[in-house]
Design a protein around this motif. Structure first.
Motif, PDB file in Angstrom:
ATOM      1  N   PRO A  46       0.809  -1.230   0.000  1.00  9.71           N
ATOM      2  CA  PRO A  46       0.000   0.000   0.000  1.00  9.71           C
ATOM      3  C   PRO A  46       0.838   1.272   0.000  1.00  9.71           C
ATOM      4  N   GLU A  47       2.041   1.233   0.561  1.00 13.34           N
ATOM      5  CA  GLU A  47       2.896   2.416   0.512  1.00 13.34           C
ATOM      6  C   GLU A  47       3.221   2.793  -0.933  1.00 13.34           C
ATOM      7  N   VAL A  48       3.646   1.810  -1.705  1.00 16.95           N
ATOM      8  CA  VAL A  48       3.980   2.070  -3.104  1.00 16.95           C
ATOM      9  C   VAL A  48       2.720   2.416  -3.898  1.00 16.95           C
ATOM     10  N   ALA A  49       1.640   1.685  -3.645  1.00 10.60           N
ATOM     11  CA  ALA A  49       0.395   1.932  -4.377  1.00 10.60           C
ATOM     12  C   ALA A  49      -0.138   3.333  -4.109  1.00 10.60           C
ATOM     13  N   ALA A  50      -0.060   3.799  -2.859  1.00 14.30           N
ATOM     14  CA  ALA A  50      -0.551   5.143  -2.532  1.00 14.30           C
ATOM     15  C   ALA A  50       0.246   6.207  -3.268  1.00 14.30           C
ATOM     16  N   THR A  51       1.564   6.031  -3.313  1.00 15.44           N
ATOM     17  CA  THR A  51       2.405   7.027  -3.971  1.00 15.44           C
ATOM     18  C   THR A  51       2.116   7.086  -5.469  1.00 15.44           C
ATOM     19  N   LEU A  52       2.000   5.928  -6.112  1.00 12.27           N
ATOM     20  CA  LEU A  52       1.821   5.905  -7.559  1.00 12.27           C
ATOM     21  C   LEU A  52       0.374   6.168  -7.975  1.00 12.27           C
ATOM     22  N   LEU A  53      -0.590   5.608  -7.245  1.00 11.62           N
ATOM     23  CA  LEU A  53      -1.973   5.610  -7.705  1.00 11.62           C
ATOM     24  C   LEU A  53      -2.840   6.697  -7.088  1.00 11.62           C
ATOM     25  N   ILE A  54      -2.391   7.334  -6.030  1.00  5.58           N
ATOM     26  CA  ILE A  54      -3.203   8.375  -5.400  1.00  5.58           C
ATOM     27  C   ILE A  54      -2.481   9.717  -5.406  1.00  5.58           C
ATOM     28  N   GLU A  55      -1.249   9.738  -4.933  1.00  6.97           N
ATOM     29  CA  GLU A  55      -0.621  11.014  -4.612  1.00  6.97           C
ATOM     30  C   GLU A  55       0.102  11.661  -5.785  1.00  6.97           C
ATOM     31  N   ASP A  56       0.682  10.903  -6.686  1.00  3.20           N
ATOM     32  CA  ASP A  56       1.530  11.519  -7.707  1.00  3.20           C
ATOM     33  C   ASP A  56       1.070  11.186  -9.126  1.00  3.20           C
TER      34      ASP A  56
END
Length: 548
Positions: A77-87
């Motif tokens: 989820p850390e990687v997914a949040a960065t790629l798919l939500i935040e950036d």
């Protein structure tokens, strides 16, 4: 996961939003200012809920093999949040939806709704792609765990947790898609609330299921929290779509193809951003890879130290998030000097926000950790080990803030540039090489030191490259201002350090440090004739006078 500024003038410092810049009015109107204030409040609430999540994890499972297993799975989820939500998702879809809204406003109604066309061209394919990726990740969980943490004595719990957290690849993708669409529609509340729902769901699931499922309850909470992110936004997303008339139920194939083409055109700009984001997130992967070979609890102590130490960085980046549209508008209007002044102020303000926080963390780390985490399964030994890691990690906070601030003007230029990704790759190489050697003789603090060295090198490279490639900032002047603030932070940390040795209640020591460290920082900065601190204090005095 990710903007600060040089000291604002008195008029700017009285408001959390940027005031009008020389040469033109502020592009932030009153409705957007209110939305930004609500967004900031909900973001802060999400961070506090994240802290509550970490406290609950520490209370229930401490800092041992169980939490290590969960934190390996937490990488997903850390990687997914960065790629798919935040950036990446936002940088691609917000412009696409903005174009579709513009076409909807100007085009004939008989041509069909371009927003629906864009949805039809992208959302089904995205769902299929993300669902396939989530299924593949769940099936390959044993291999993923072996690659991420080969030193785990018992990989079984980590594999089970990874299979549960793999669901976030789908749910985070949908949450990021809805967030981009809503922000393009000038709807900000629901996207800002997703992390509140996410973290509260994790906390509730852990409390309800920990006795039966152990640490797997935390992973189940992550899976349910991802679904909560989607559900929070779904009513608002559906409300933005007008009801289709019967004659427009069938979208023209040409319209769908045009909408898909607009998205594809953004991939050239997106690829460097994805590489930069993935490289930055890879720092965490390297840390956990190296820590997996150390005694149980190493990964957990790194995680707790980072989560607390990063709070000043998060605050500094909230400032730049608000000023990012100002820089983008100035560059789009060809006003390079206006953009330069804004970026220089943002970089210095980033240091002004993050450095006192870093000094406080270094001075009072043991008391901070004890107050926040030392209860239940989290012991005094865990507190001492986590505090030592947190102090070292804090040395890189300025670098983390500057990297987050500098990527904004690089992206605002709206042209393909691989320089930030190359700079991040160089910093990542330093983190890896330094970590391999430092972990042998310094253990977990050595990993934190390698992180600080790598991100600081990246910040220096990006600062130098920004002036020659995007905005011609005066690097020497910015560096001089940041140097003065760094000296002030060092003096504040040295003055507050003896507090940690006092035989007093930790809450009292932490509160005393929260007063002493900023005071010493401000006094030292004034002695060094740092204009930004003087301007900030003048603005605060003016606000207090107005309140009377």
């Amino acid at each position: 996961m990710t903007e600060a500024a040089s000291p604002p003038r008195a008029a700017e410092a009285t408001s959390p939003l940027p005031a009008a810049l020389p040469g033109g009015p502020s592009p932030l109107g009153r409705p957007l200012a209110r939305a930004a204030a609500v967004t900031a409040a909900l973001t802060a609430a999400g961070s506090l809920c994240g802290l509550l999540r970490d406290q609950t994890l520490a209370h229930l499972f401490g800092a041992g093999s169980e939490t290590d297993a969960f934190l390996v799975a937490w990488t997903v989820p850390e990687v997914a949040a960065t790629l798919l939500i935040e950036d990446a998702m936002a940088l691609l879809l917000i412009p696409a939806f903005s174009v579709a809204l513009s076409v909807r406003a100007a085009g004939p109604r008989e041509a069909g709704d371009p927003v629906r066309a864009l949805l039809a061209a992208t959302l089904p394919r995205l769902c299929a792609l993300l669902a396939g990726a989530a299924a593949l990740l769940a099936a390959g969980a044993p291999l993923v765990v072996r690659l991420l943490a080969p030193g785990l004595a018992d990989p079984g719990p980590a594999v089970d947790c990874t299979r549960l957290t793999a669901l976030t690849v789908l749910t985070f993708g949908l949450a990021g898609y809805f967030s981009a669409a809503l922000r393009a529609h000038r709807s900000f509340v629901a996207p800002a609330a997703i992390y509140v729902a996410y973290n509260l769901c994790i906390v509730g699931t852990m409390l309800a299921l920990h006795s039966a499922w152990g640490v797997r309850a935390a992973a189940a909470g992550v899976a349910l929290g991802g679904a909560a992110m989607v559900l929070v936004q779904l009513p608002y997303a559906l409300g933005q779509l007008p009801r289709p008339r019967r004659r427009r139920l069938r979208l023209r194939r040409r319209t769908r193809r045009a909408a898909g083409t607009r998205v594809a055109l953004g991939l050239g700009l997106l690829a460097p951003v994805v590489c930069f984001t993935a490289s930055r997130q890879a720092q965490v992967l390297i840390e956990r890879f190296l820590a997996s070979s150390l005694p149980a609890g190493a990964i957990s102590r790194l995680n707790y130290a980072q989560k607390v130490a990063q709070l000043p960085m998060v605050l500094s980046l909230m400032v730049c998030t608000v000023t990012f549209p100002v820089v983008a508008r100035a560059l789009a209007d060809g006003e390079a000097d206006r953009a330069r002044r804004r970026v220089e102020r943002d970089l210095t303000l980033a240091g002004l926000v993050v450095l006192p926080g870093a000094a406080y963390v270094i001075a009072c780390a043991p008391q901070i950790v004890e107050v926040l985490f030392q209860r239940g399964a989290f012991t005094a030994a865990d507190t001492a080990a986590t505090a030592s890691v947190m102090r070292v990690y804090a040395l890189g906070l300025l670098g983390h803030s500057l990297v987050g601030a500098l990527i904004r003007p690089f992206s605002a230029a709206a042209r393909t540039t691989w320089y930030p990704a190359a700079a991040m790759a160089a910093g990542l190489a330093i983190t890896l090489l330094a970590g391999v050697y430092a972990v042998r003789w310094w253990g977990v603090p050595g990993i934190a030191a390698a992180n600080a060295a790598g991100i600081t090198a990246t910040a220096l490279l990006m600062l130098r490259g920004l002036g020659s490639r995007v905005v011609a900032i005066e690097v020497r002047r910015v560096a001089t201002g940041l140097g003065r603030l760094t000296l002030a932070a060092a003096a504040a940390a040295a003055t507050g350090g003896p507090l940690a040795a006092l035989a007093a209640p930790p809450l009292l020591v932490a509160a005393a440090g929260a007063l002493l460290v900023p005071a010493v920082f401000a006094a030292t900065a004034l002695t060094l004739r740092t204009p930004e601190v003087r301007q900030l204090l003048t603005a605060v005095k003016g606000k207090l006078a107005d309140a009377r």
